[in-house]
Design an enzyme around this catalytic site. Structure first.
Site, mmCIF file in Angstrom:
data_model
loop_
_atom_site.group_PDB
_atom_site.id
_atom_site.type_symbol
_atom_site.label_atom_id
_atom_site.label_comp_id
_atom_site.label_asym_id
_atom_site.label_seq_id
_atom_site.Cartn_x
_atom_site.Cartn_y
_atom_site.Cartn_z
ATOM 1 N N HIS A 76 41.122 36.782 46.014
ATOM 2 C CA HIS A 76 40.170 36.708 47.189
ATOM 3 C C HIS A 76 40.499 37.231 48.439
ATOM 4 O O HIS A 76 41.880 37.197 48.724
ATOM 5 C CB HIS A 76 39.648 35.317 47.127
ATOM 6 C CG HIS A 76 38.833 34.792 45.991
ATOM 7 N ND1 HIS A 76 37.645 34.831 45.766
ATOM 8 C CD2 HIS A 76 39.693 34.392 44.712
ATOM 9 C CE1 HIS A 76 37.310 34.215 44.491
ATOM 10 N NE2 HIS A 76 38.339 33.882 43.992
ATOM 11 N N GLU A 87 43.620 32.825 46.780
ATOM 12 C CA GLU A 87 42.976 33.653 48.100
ATOM 13 C C GLU A 87 44.357 34.431 48.857
ATOM 14 O O GLU A 87 45.281 33.566 48.930
ATOM 15 C CB GLU A 87 42.516 32.466 49.113
ATOM 16 C CG GLU A 87 41.247 31.919 48.224
ATOM 17 C CD GLU A 87 39.692 32.579 48.616
ATOM 18 O OE1 GLU A 87 40.134 33.450 49.337
ATOM 19 O OE2 GLU A 87 39.079 31.728 48.232
ATOM 20 N N HIS A 98 37.669 39.277 43.363
ATOM 21 C CA HIS A 98 36.304 38.700 43.402
ATOM 22 C C HIS A 98 35.024 39.722 43.328
ATOM 23 O O HIS A 98 34.323 39.347 42.484
ATOM 24 C CB HIS A 98 36.413 37.889 44.452
ATOM 25 C CG HIS A 98 35.094 36.778 44.409
ATOM 26 N ND1 HIS A 98 34.924 35.888 45.488
ATOM 27 C CD2 HIS A 98 34.394 36.306 43.598
ATOM 28 C CE1 HIS A 98 33.935 34.961 45.248
ATOM 29 N NE2 HIS A 98 33.713 35.417 44.044
ATOM 30 N N ASP A 132 35.227 40.690 48.417
ATOM 31 C CA ASP A 132 36.676 40.556 48.474
ATOM 32 C C ASP A 132 37.439 40.674 47.345
ATOM 33 O O ASP A 132 36.892 40.754 46.119
ATOM 34 C CB ASP A 132 36.943 39.048 49.165
ATOM 35 C CG ASP A 132 36.240 37.943 48.206
ATOM 36 O OD1 ASP A 132 35.238 38.110 47.673
ATOM 37 O OD2 ASP A 132 36.963 36.989 47.598
HETATM 38 ZN ZN LIG Z 1 36.143 35.415 47.138
#
Ligand SMILES: [Zn+2]
Length: 197
Positions: free
Chosen positions: A40, A122, A158, A168
């Site tokens: 992400h 992330e 994602h 993303d």
């Molecule tokens: Zn995401």
């Protein structure tokens, strides 16, 4: 399990990361095979790097009144297993033995609810922006450790598991570079088929 792998992990927590436990998680369904890693991008407010707003969001300590953007996400309860900062520092919020709340409504290769069977990573960043060399570099020991401890076989974005809903990490993420790095490290992770376009 190899001895070096057991030393690198403790109950789903990786020793290569700073641990910032989030309350936003639940158990994985019994018998699930954790074979997916999902990339992400996130920054709070979007495009502003540094600071601790992301870790405060993931640990439910964000002051919603602090910034106009935060008002739009007021009450949001989310988490990710890992966050890779712009300087390559890695933070962990949820044990990989547990289910973090990063993917939402999602499916990959016909399997739904990716949160059940994935690890969320992330990258501090923004859809469309590029990512730092330090972040690509930091992904390698993390992915290697994940592959040694879990049957991770796929690395996707994602955007690939929630197309039309999420974008993303976005076009600024260099999947070609990722593919080359994985090959150089002999990590056999399958990437999305069109990710290099
Ligand atoms: Zn995401």
């Amino acid at each position: 399990m190899p001895a070096h792998a057991s030393k690198a992990w403790r109950q789903g927590w990786w020793k290569g990361a700073m641990h910032l436990p989030s309350p936003n998680f639940g158990p994985r369904p019994a018998g699930v095979v954790v074979d997916l890693a999902v990339l992400h991008s996130i920054s709070l407010p979007p495009g502003v790097y540094g600071g601790d707003a992301i870790e405060r969001l993931f640990t439910n300590r964000l002051d919603w009144d602090e910034h106009p953007y935060f008002l739009g996400i007021r009450g949001l309860e989310v988490s990710s297993h890992f966050l890779v900062r712009r300087d390559g520092a890695v933070q962990q919020f949820v044990s990989c033995d547990d289910r973090a709340w990063h993917a939402g409504r999602s499916a990959w290769q016909g399997r739904e609810n990716c949160n059940d069977w994935s690890v969320g990573i992330e990258l501090e960043g923004l859809e469309g922006d590029t990512f730092e060399p330090a972040q690509y570099k930091a992904l390698m020991p993390l992915l290697r450790a994940l592959c040694q401890h879990y049957p991770i076989a796929h690395l996707v974005g994602h955007e690939h598991i929630a197309p039309g809903r999420k974008i993303d990490p976005g076009p600024g993420f260099d999947w070609d570079r990722m593919r080359a790095q994985l090959r150089a490290s002999s990590l056999a992770l399958e990437l999305p088929p069109h990710a290099a376009c």
